[in-house]
Design a protein around this motif. Structure first.
Motif, short mmCIF file in Angstrom:
data_model
loop_
_atom_site.label_atom_id
_atom_site.label_comp_id
_atom_site.label_asym_id
_atom_site.label_seq_id
_atom_site.Cartn_x
_atom_site.Cartn_y
_atom_site.Cartn_z
N LYS A 98 0.85 -1.20 0.00
CA LYS A 98 0.00 0.00 0.00
C LYS A 98 0.88 1.25 0.00
CE LYS A 98 -3.48 2.83 0.95
NZ LYS A 98 -3.81 3.62 -0.17
N ASP A 99 0.65 2.13 -0.99
CA ASP A 99 1.41 3.37 -1.11
C ASP A 99 0.49 4.56 -0.85
OD1 ASP A 99 3.80 2.05 -2.06
OD2 ASP A 99 2.78 1.81 -3.99
N ASN A 100 1.01 5.57 -0.18
CA ASN A 100 0.29 6.83 0.00
C ASN A 100 0.70 7.80 -1.09
OD1 ASN A 100 -1.27 6.43 2.35
ND2 ASN A 100 0.50 6.77 3.65
N PRO A 101 -0.21 8.73 -1.46
CA PRO A 101 0.18 9.77 -2.42
C PRO A 101 1.14 10.76 -1.76
CG PRO A 101 -2.00 10.21 -1.53
CD PRO A 101 -1.58 8.87 -0.98
N TYR A 102 1.69 11.65 -2.55
CA TYR A 102 2.57 12.70 -2.05
C TYR A 102 1.75 13.57 -1.10
CZ TYR A 102 6.52 15.99 -2.45
OH TYR A 102 7.61 16.78 -2.20
N HIS A 103 2.24 13.74 0.13
CA HIS A 103 1.45 14.44 1.14
C HIS A 103 2.32 14.98 2.26
CE1 HIS A 103 1.98 10.44 2.91
NE2 HIS A 103 1.74 11.00 4.10
N LEU A 104 1.69 15.67 3.20
CA LEU A 104 2.35 16.12 4.42
C LEU A 104 1.36 16.03 5.56
CD1 LEU A 104 1.15 19.17 5.15
CD2 LEU A 104 2.67 19.84 3.31
N HIS A 105 1.87 16.22 6.77
CA HIS A 105 1.05 16.27 7.98
C HIS A 105 1.35 17.63 8.62
CE1 HIS A 105 0.46 11.97 7.45
NE2 HIS A 105 1.77 11.90 7.24
N THR A 106 0.34 18.26 9.22
CA THR A 106 0.52 19.61 9.77
C THR A 106 1.13 19.61 11.16
OG1 THR A 106 -1.76 19.68 10.58
CG2 THR A 106 -1.33 20.58 8.36
N GLN A 107 1.41 18.44 11.70
CA GLN A 107 2.13 18.35 12.98
C GLN A 107 3.05 17.14 12.92
OE1 GLN A 107 -0.45 17.41 16.31
NE2 GLN A 107 -1.93 16.47 14.94
N ASN A 108 4.01 17.08 13.84
CA ASN A 108 4.94 15.95 13.88
C ASN A 108 4.17 14.65 13.98
OD1 ASN A 108 6.94 17.87 13.95
ND2 ASN A 108 7.40 17.59 16.11
N LEU A 109 4.71 13.60 13.35
CA LEU A 109 4.06 12.28 13.38
C LEU A 109 5.07 11.23 13.85
CD1 LEU A 109 1.64 10.48 12.94
CD2 LEU A 109 2.26 10.34 10.52
N PRO A 110 5.15 10.99 15.18
CA PRO A 110 6.02 9.92 15.69
C PRO A 110 5.42 8.56 15.36
CG PRO A 110 5.42 11.49 17.42
CD PRO A 110 4.53 11.75 16.25
N THR A 111 6.26 7.63 14.93
CA THR A 111 5.80 6.30 14.52
C THR A 111 6.79 5.24 14.95
OG1 THR A 111 4.67 7.24 12.58
CG2 THR A 111 5.16 4.88 12.51
N VAL A 112 6.26 4.14 15.50
CA VAL A 112 7.05 2.95 15.81
C VAL A 112 6.58 1.86 14.85
CG1 VAL A 112 7.62 1.21 17.55
CG2 VAL A 112 7.20 3.59 18.25
N VAL A 113 7.51 1.23 14.14
CA VAL A 113 7.17 0.15 13.22
C VAL A 113 7.33 -1.17 14.00
CG1 VAL A 113 7.68 -0.97 11.02
CG2 VAL A 113 8.00 1.52 11.27
N LEU A 114 6.23 -1.89 14.13
CA LEU A 114 6.24 -3.14 14.91
C LEU A 114 6.33 -4.38 14.04
CD1 LEU A 114 3.40 -2.07 17.35
CD2 LEU A 114 5.85 -2.16 17.83
N LYS A 115 5.89 -4.26 12.79
CA LYS A 115 5.90 -5.42 11.89
C LYS A 115 5.99 -4.90 10.46
CE LYS A 115 2.73 -9.05 10.39
NZ LYS A 115 1.37 -9.52 10.51
#
Length: 154
Positions: free
Chosen positions: A81-98
């Protein structure tokens, strides 16, 4: 060995959730009052598919990723699954579990295999998604609602 690694990663995500929930400590008459235990064993997570996302599922553990205000949530991205070109208006912390999640920033692809952490800065245009082969399980949290703002390609 893989089960132990998965268990450790889930414990790490729970620690992050606990850490983020610790900011919710209330003050009463100048003293901190601890909040009740928040506990979500994997079997108790309530998963829902996000409409119009091509199969992305979420399980909220605090607030709602689609609501207003702060949230903590597990997110499943289907493999490939791919997302289109984008941004988020605030920081997005992410932990990859799998799986292996990726981001393409300024034309450079960065892979984040299970066990990785990244904190995507606000307003940074990028592509992202889950590499082929295995669904991605993420843990994400933000101080306010999640947003994905599509950006015209460079």
């Amino acid at each position: 060995m893989k089960r132990i690694a998965t268990a450790l990663l889930l414990l790490a995500a729970a620690g992050i959730a606990t850490s983020s929930l610790a900011h919710d400590t209330k003050k009463k008459a100048g003293k901190s009052v601890a909040q009740p235990l928040v506990s979500f064993p994997a079997a108790d997570l309530k998963w829902r598919e996000l409409a119009g996302t091509g199969g992305i599922k979420v399980a909220d553990v605090r607030g709602s990723i689609t609501g207003k205000g702060p949230y903590d949530a597990f997110v499943i991205f289907p493999a490939g699954k791919d997302n289109p070109y984008h941004l988020h208006t605030q920081n997005l912390p992410t932990v990859v579990l799998k799986g292996t999640f990726y981001a393409v920033i300024d034309g450079k692809r960065i892979d984040y295999p299970a066990g990785s952490f990244y904190n995507l800065p606000a307003n940074m245009p990028h592509y992202s998604g889950c590499a082929k082969g295995e669904d991605c399980l993420l843990f994400q949290y933000q101080a306010d609602h999640f947003d994905l703002v599509q950006v015209e390609k460079k």
